[in-house]
Design an enzyme around this catalytic site. Structure first.
Site, PDB file in Angstrom:
ATOM      1  CB  THR A 123      -0.909  -0.003   1.242  1.00  0.00           C
ATOM      2  OG1 THR A 123      -1.845  -1.074   1.131  1.00  0.00           O
ATOM      3  CG2 THR A 123      -1.653   1.313   1.397  1.00  0.00           C
ATOM      4  CB  VAL A 178     -14.257  -2.321   1.912  1.00  0.00           C
ATOM      5  CG1 VAL A 178     -13.738  -0.889   2.068  1.00  0.00           C
ATOM      6  CG2 VAL A 178     -15.254  -2.402   0.767  1.00  0.00           C
ATOM      7  N   GLY A 179     -10.956  -2.632   2.638  1.00  0.00           N
ATOM      8  CA  GLY A 179      -9.977  -2.459   3.703  1.00  0.00           C
ATOM      9  C   GLY A 179     -10.047  -1.073   4.304  1.00  0.00           C
ATOM     10  N   GLY A 219      -0.948  -1.537   6.244  1.00  0.00           N
ATOM     11  CA  GLY A 219      -0.967  -2.722   7.088  1.00  0.00           C
ATOM     12  C   GLY A 219      -2.204  -3.551   6.851  1.00  0.00           C
ATOM     13  N   GLY A 274      -5.758  -4.140   6.918  1.00  0.00           N
ATOM     14  CA  GLY A 274      -6.879  -3.202   6.998  1.00  0.00           C
ATOM     15  C   GLY A 274      -7.893  -3.540   8.055  1.00  0.00           C
TER      16      GLY A 274
END
Length: 293
Positions: free
Chosen positions: A172, A201-202, A223, A225
């Site tokens: 990320t 979804v994170g 990291g 999520g």
């Protein structure tokens, strides 16, 4: 004084860690150049994150992980200290999700768009169609699909959770910048986890979790999520700054919070007085910070 800090994910070192660090450093320099040329903190964040999204070495934009159905769906968010925000969830077929999030922020009509609507918005704003899948990530997808082909979705979720615990490097990307006016912005972008289920979804597009900015500072996180969401990590760090903590201490306190849920993460921060901070509880986090008068 211009200030910027970028990250390219937290996790295990891996064989490509130094190469990833080079990309992150290039992004920080590009964001700094944007401000030196007269751009504001928002423009610097978009420049830096876009450059990282363009690297197949990082898990955002080009090179994002392919989901179980063979599609890439990406998340991104951007926010400035005046609480203007834009985020996209599960956007597909675009090169730079952070640019779409910025366009959404600038319209002021909606804060978050998801799925096909997010992609339609991008097209309406003149963003060209683009396939972010790389050969490497497609090969990984085929390998993992074969490995888990006999698992149903519920079993797959369990296996993916186990796999994430041993993730080499999450990849990320994120950036926080302060321009010559002392104005702060933060942005984050991700391609999700290995072999994500469509619809997962994170933390990245959830404001206050993966990204946050207000008059006290700006924060971008990386990291796992699901753990970051539990403690609203970015907003929690901003709260520590509002209570008088400097960026570095606020980041370290944020790591204490994520530890309470057994989370692995990293984060970067610039506070309203210009202090820069970062912290992580993984083996490494790729990051670069620059300051220039």
């Amino acid at each position: 004084m211009y200030k910027i800090i970028c990250h390219g994910g937290a996790g295990s070192r891996g064989s490509k860690f130094e190469l990833k660090n080079q990309i992150v450093a290039q992004a920080a320099r590009a964001g700094m150049s944007t401000m030196q040329a007269g751009g504001d903190a928002v423009a610097a964040v978009v420049t830096a994150v876009s450059l990282m999204e363009d690297s197949p070495l990082l898990n955002a934009g080009t090179g994002s992980y392919v989901q179980t159905d063979g599609m890439v769906r990406m998340d991104a968010s951007i926010m400035d200290q005046d609480l203007n925000v834009g985020a996209v969830i599960g956007i597909s077929n675009v090169r730079n999700p952070i640019q779409v999030a910025r366009l959404l922020k600038d319209t002021g009509l909606h804060s978050i768009l998801s799925g096909e609507l997010a992609t339609e918005f991008a097209r309406a704003q003149g963003i060209a169609a683009y396939d972010p899948r790389t050969v490497e990530k497609l090969e990984l997808w085929l390998e993992l699909r074969k490995k888990f082909q006999h698992h149903n979705n519920l079993e797959l979720m369990v296996k993916l959770r186990e796999m994430v615990q041993n993730e080499e490097a999450l990849g990320t990307v994120g950036c926080v910048a302060m321009d010559g006016r002392g104005f702060i912005a933060a942005g984050t972008s991700t391609g999700g986890l290995k072999l994500d289920l469509p619809g997962r979804v994170g933390d990245v597009p959830l404001i206050g979790c993966g990204t946050y900015a207000n008059r006290f500072g700006g924060i971008s996180c990386t990291g796992i999520g699901e753990k970051i969401i539990k403690v609203c990590l970015a907003n929690t760090v901003a709260d520590f700054i509002s209570q008088g903590k400097a960026a570095r201490e606020a980041c370290e306190l944020g790591m204490r919070e994520i530890a309470t849920v057994n989370g692995r993460a990293g984060l970067i921060c610039i506070d309203h007085t210009g202090n820069i901070g970062h912290a992580f509880n993984t083996e490494v986090m790729s990051f670069c910070q620059l300051e220039e008068e």
